[in-house]
Design a protein around this motif. Structure first.
Motif, PDB file in Angstrom:
ATOM      1  N   ALA A  19       8.698  70.129  -2.557  1.00  0.00           N
ATOM      2  CA  ALA A  19       8.972  69.085  -3.553  1.00  0.00           C
ATOM      3  C   ALA A  19       8.920  67.687  -2.961  1.00  0.00           C
ATOM      4  N   GLY A  20       8.595  67.574  -1.685  1.00  0.00           N
ATOM      5  CA  GLY A  20       8.425  66.259  -1.081  1.00  0.00           C
ATOM      6  C   GLY A  20       9.659  65.740  -0.376  1.00  0.00           C
ATOM      7  N   ASN A  21       9.610  64.458  -0.029  1.00  0.00           N
ATOM      8  CA  ASN A  21      10.636  63.786   0.768  1.00  0.00           C
ATOM      9  C   ASN A  21      11.290  62.647  -0.002  1.00  0.00           C
ATOM     10  N   THR A  22      12.210  61.990   0.664  1.00  0.00           N
ATOM     11  CA  THR A  22      12.730  60.732   0.159  1.00  0.00           C
ATOM     12  C   THR A  22      11.550  59.772  -0.019  1.00  0.00           C
ATOM     13  N   ALA A  23      11.470  59.106  -1.170  1.00  0.00           N
ATOM     14  CA  ALA A  23      10.385  58.167  -1.438  1.00  0.00           C
ATOM     15  C   ALA A  23      10.742  56.791  -0.895  1.00  0.00           C
ATOM     16  N   LEU A  24       9.861  56.229  -0.091  1.00  0.00           N
ATOM     17  CA  LEU A  24      10.096  54.915   0.498  1.00  0.00           C
ATOM     18  C   LEU A  24      10.424  53.886  -0.567  1.00  0.00           C
ATOM     19  N   GLU A  25       9.610  53.864  -1.627  1.00  0.00           N
ATOM     20  CA  GLU A  25       9.782  52.823  -2.639  1.00  0.00           C
ATOM     21  C   GLU A  25      11.142  52.922  -3.333  1.00  0.00           C
ATOM     22  N   GLU A  26      11.669  54.133  -3.463  1.00  0.00           N
ATOM     23  CA  GLU A  26      12.951  54.303  -4.149  1.00  0.00           C
ATOM     24  C   GLU A  26      14.116  53.778  -3.303  1.00  0.00           C
ATOM     25  N   VAL A  27      14.157  54.152  -2.024  1.00  0.00           N
ATOM     26  CA  VAL A  27      15.293  53.704  -1.205  1.00  0.00           C
ATOM     27  C   VAL A  27      15.231  52.199  -0.956  1.00  0.00           C
ATOM     28  N   VAL A  28      14.036  51.673  -0.749  1.00  0.00           N
ATOM     29  CA  VAL A  28      13.915  50.237  -0.476  1.00  0.00           C
ATOM     30  C   VAL A  28      14.338  49.418  -1.690  1.00  0.00           C
ATOM     31  N   MET A  29      13.864  49.807  -2.869  1.00  0.00           N
ATOM     32  CA  MET A  29      14.228  49.045  -4.066  1.00  0.00           C
ATOM     33  C   MET A  29      15.691  49.258  -4.442  1.00  0.00           C
ATOM     34  N   ALA A  30      16.240  50.431  -4.148  1.00  0.00           N
ATOM     35  CA  ALA A  30      17.665  50.660  -4.408  1.00  0.00           C
ATOM     36  C   ALA A  30      18.517  49.724  -3.556  1.00  0.00           C
ATOM     37  N   LEU A  31      18.142  49.571  -2.289  1.00  0.00           N
ATOM     38  CA  LEU A  31      18.869  48.650  -1.406  1.00  0.00           C
ATOM     39  C   LEU A  31      18.723  47.205  -1.887  1.00  0.00           C
ATOM     40  N   LYS A  32      17.558  46.884  -2.396  1.00  0.00           N
ATOM     41  CA  LYS A  32      17.310  45.511  -2.851  1.00  0.00           C
ATOM     42  C   LYS A  32      18.076  45.208  -4.145  1.00  0.00           C
ATOM     43  N   VAL A  33      18.028  46.151  -5.087  1.00  0.00           N
ATOM     44  CA  VAL A  33      18.623  45.909  -6.411  1.00  0.00           C
ATOM     45  C   VAL A  33      20.143  46.040  -6.375  1.00  0.00           C
ATOM     46  N   ARG A  34      20.666  47.026  -5.631  1.00  0.00           N
ATOM     47  CA  ARG A  34      22.102  47.290  -5.621  1.00  0.00           C
ATOM     48  C   ARG A  34      22.770  46.827  -4.332  1.00  0.00           C
ATOM     49  N   ASN A  35      22.413  45.628  -3.876  1.00  0.00           N
ATOM     50  CA  ASN A  35      23.055  45.134  -2.657  1.00  0.00           C
ATOM     51  C   ASN A  35      24.507  44.747  -2.882  1.00  0.00           C
ATOM     52  N   ASP A  36      24.950  44.820  -4.139  1.00  0.00           N
ATOM     53  CA  ASP A  36      26.372  44.573  -4.409  1.00  0.00           C
ATOM     54  C   ASP A  36      27.242  45.716  -3.898  1.00  0.00           C
ATOM     55  N   ILE A  37      26.731  46.948  -3.982  1.00  0.00           N
ATOM     56  CA  ILE A  37      27.502  48.097  -3.492  1.00  0.00           C
ATOM     57  C   ILE A  37      26.866  48.718  -2.255  1.00  0.00           C
ATOM     58  N   MET A  38      25.618  48.316  -1.931  1.00  0.00           N
ATOM     59  CA  MET A  38      24.951  48.803  -0.722  1.00  0.00           C
ATOM     60  C   MET A  38      24.484  47.573   0.056  1.00  0.00           C
ATOM     61  N   PRO A  39      25.382  46.967   0.818  1.00  0.00           N
ATOM     62  CA  PRO A  39      25.085  45.676   1.469  1.00  0.00           C
ATOM     63  C   PRO A  39      24.252  45.820   2.732  1.00  0.00           C
ATOM     64  N   TRP A  40      23.147  46.564   2.630  1.00  0.00           N
ATOM     65  CA  TRP A  40      22.261  46.748   3.768  1.00  0.00           C
ATOM     66  C   TRP A  40      20.893  46.204   3.402  1.00  0.00           C
ATOM     67  N   HIS A  41      20.041  46.026   4.368  1.00  0.00           N
ATOM     68  CA  HIS A  41      18.754  45.407   4.083  1.00  0.00           C
ATOM     69  C   HIS A  41      17.664  46.021   4.957  1.00  0.00           C
ATOM     70  N   THR A  42      16.428  45.842   4.537  1.00  0.00           N
ATOM     71  CA  THR A  42      15.254  46.254   5.296  1.00  0.00           C
ATOM     72  C   THR A  42      14.307  45.066   5.372  1.00  0.00           C
ATOM     73  N   GLN A  43      13.257  45.187   6.186  1.00  0.00           N
ATOM     74  CA  GLN A  43      12.281  44.107   6.292  1.00  0.00           C
ATOM     75  C   GLN A  43      11.030  44.408   5.474  1.00  0.00           C
ATOM     76  N   ILE A  44      11.057  45.418   4.619  1.00  0.00           N
ATOM     77  CA  ILE A  44       9.883  45.814   3.845  1.00  0.00           C
ATOM     78  C   ILE A  44       9.477  44.718   2.861  1.00  0.00           C
ATOM     79  N   ASP A  45       8.177  44.415   2.820  1.00  0.00           N
ATOM     80  CA  ASP A  45       7.626  43.509   1.821  1.00  0.00           C
ATOM     81  C   ASP A  45       7.374  44.323   0.556  1.00  0.00           C
ATOM     82  N   THR A  46       8.293  44.240  -0.382  1.00  0.00           N
ATOM     83  CA  THR A  46       8.226  45.111  -1.563  1.00  0.00           C
ATOM     84  C   THR A  46       7.039  44.800  -2.459  1.00  0.00           C
ATOM     85  N   THR A  47       6.473  43.595  -2.362  1.00  0.00           N
ATOM     86  CA  THR A  47       5.341  43.259  -3.233  1.00  0.00           C
ATOM     87  C   THR A  47       4.093  44.075  -2.898  1.00  0.00           C
ATOM     88  N   LYS A  48       4.107  44.777  -1.776  1.00  0.00           N
ATOM     89  CA  LYS A  48       2.960  45.607  -1.386  1.00  0.00           C
ATOM     90  C   LYS A  48       3.138  47.065  -1.800  1.00  0.00           C
TER      91      LYS A  48
END
Length: 524
Positions: A240-269
């Protein structure tokens, strides 16, 4: 000393080219691997697991060339817990500016039984192989495969051995996707608190999606202290696959109120690489997949469309531009309301009053009940429903086709173009191709053929064929249809009908106007 910013940084370890490619049927060519690796590097992925060098000569060459070409990312190769694998892996990644060896062994009772090793024998092998890898490179990652089903005491023991042998990253794989989020967070937290030396290494999480919990488990592991997430583009991977990169990165970006962590991913790509991986792997992305699915930013319900037209934040928690899309789409269907239809008409250049909108809306609903997708040219057809077909710029007057085994097919067409009778003869690869080329000779255009379909609507050799042709020109998309017992005649008429609709589109939205944002369903 680790700064607060570094402590809150989550490293993204992408294994699309290794675990993702292990999906049955997802094998990529050498050039495709290099292309995807380059896109991952540009996106800002911290670690790229480029392949399994011992698996084949092709995999070794791909990892080696990716290592040599990489500009920013750590380049990692996978190796089993034996010296031969590790040596081959070290050779593959040696030209990388930042090389890593990722070595693993199955530690659960089920996996220990495969090589028939006792706990002590396996512990000794872990010590020897991690030590060997660390003597070859400074950056060593170690994974106890099936960690989430390994006995707690033994898991702590072997992790401590790996750390003492020189591992710099300890990855905790949920190999069969069995863990739940609370367990995932608790496991990482307890390991960091219990294992000596755990505070000196990075803990990683590798989650499979067998129960649909991969992204939730990965984010829970970060909550527990993990600072590296192993993932793939589109969640590609075995079963059934793995953790999706786009899901975890955007979750960290959108919900930084409860997940105050960050990545260096350029999400526009994200959207671009998602589509490229889908193309080269042959694995289409499901329409409703989070972030990158065709419908992720599409709204058909009348209530939702009305809300989106008034305030996009009513039904979107992130901007489509954040992942590389040009904008939201409001595809029209049977659930759409008057507000969305009026907006569509305005975008197409039609201004209608309330009474006219009511009339058009009734006919639109009748059409939507018959069609799953209502395209822009369908809307234009509704607006032109009272017009005479003689008003078309292009009309077929007559056609003669010669084809067979003796040479190329030849089509002679007579057309009326804006009231003038013109004729042309063209050759092609078959009668339909010849007919289309004759049309283009009489009416030069840059329209690209996106779709050609033939359906027989009755049985027998005299069956009437319905032909559908979809054309794209400068972002404008139009569909033409025609039915005839002669398939070639139906094809030529359908092609001409589509051209007529493109001409109308030009007049309504402007020559060369970019209308791709008008209908996402058209554009894809």
């Amino acid at each position: 000393m680790t700064t607060a910013l570094e402590k809150d940084r989550v490293l993204i370890f992408d294994t699309t080219l290794r675990d993702g490619e292990q999906s049955p049927g997802a094998t990529m060519t050498h050039d495709e691997k290099l292309e995807i690796a380059g896109l991952l590097d540009e996106m800002g992925v911290d670690i790229i697991e480029a392949g399994f060098p011992i698996a084949s000569e092709g995999d070794f060459k791909a990892v080696s060339e990716i290592a040599e070409r990489s500009n920013n990312a750590v380049i990692c190769g996978l190796a089993r817990a034996n010296f031969k694998d590790i040596d081959r892996c070290a050779e593959a990644v040696r030209k990388a500016a930042k090389p890593r060896i990722h070595t693993f062994i199955g530690t659960s009772p089920l996996h220990r039984a495969i090589p028939n090793l006792t706990m002590d024998e396996m512990a000794e092998r872990i010590h020897d192989t991690v030590t060997h890898a660390r003597n070859l490179v400074d950056d060593v990652q170690w994974s106890p495969m099936d960690a989430t089903r390994t006995e707690w005491d033994y898991l702590c023991r072997v992790i401590e051995i790996a750390i003492k042998a020189g591992a710099t990253t300890i990855n905790i794989p949920d190999t069969v996707g069995y863990t739940a989020p609370l367990e995932s967070a608790d496991l990482i937290r307890r390991l960091i608190e219990t294992v000596p030396g755990a505070d000196e290494v990075i803990f990683a999480t590798h989650c499979h999606n067998d129960l649909g919990l991969a992204t939730a488990n990965a984010l829970a592991a970060v909550e527990g202290g993990a600072r590296q997430i192993e993932c793939t583009i589109n969640g590609l991977g075995e079963r059934a696959g793995n953790t999706a990169l786009e899901e975890v990165v955007m979750a960290l970006k959108v919900r930084n109120d409860i997940m105050p962590w960050h990545t260096q991913i350029d999400t526009t790509k994200i959207m671009h690489i998602s589509r490229r991986v889908s193309t080269v792997s042959g694995f289409p992305v499901q329409f409703n997949k989070a972030i990158v699915g065709k419908n992720a930013f599409a709204h058909e319900s009348g209530i939702h469309q009305d809300g989106m037209l008034k305030n996009k934040e009513t039904f979107e928690i992130m901007r489509p531009e954040d992942v590389g899309l040009s904008g939201t789409s409001l595809p029209l269907g049977k659930h759409s309301g008057r507000a969305a239809l009026r907006d569509k008409l305005n975008n197409l250049g039609y201004e209608v009053g309330d009474n006219q909108l009511k009339d058009i809306f009734v006919r639109f609903k009748e059409l939507a009940d018959r069609k799953k997708e209502v395209f822009d040219d369908d809307i234009i057809a509704l607006m032109r429903s009272g017009e005479d077909a003689e008003n078309d710029h292009l009309q077929l007057v007559s056609m003669k086709v010669i084809c067979g085994t003796g040479g190329p097919a030849e089509a002679t067409l007579e057309m009326e173009i804006d009231g003038k009778d013109l004729s042309a003869t063209a050759q092609g690869d078959g009668p339909v191709d010849a007919a289309f080329k004759a049309v283009r000779e009489l009416y030069p255009n840059s329209a690209h053929l996106q779709l050609y379909q033939v359906h027989a609507v009755t049985e027998g050799t005299d069956a009437q064929a319905t032909v559908s042709v979809r054309l794209e020109e400068d972002g404008n998309i139009a569909t033409g249809q025609s039915a005839n017992t002669d398939t070639v005649v139906a094809s030529a008429k359908a092609y001409i009908n589509a051209l007529n609709r493109l001409i109308v589109r030009r007049g309504k939205v402007g020559e060369g106007a970019d209308t791709r944002e008008i209908s996402y369903k058209d554009a894809t």
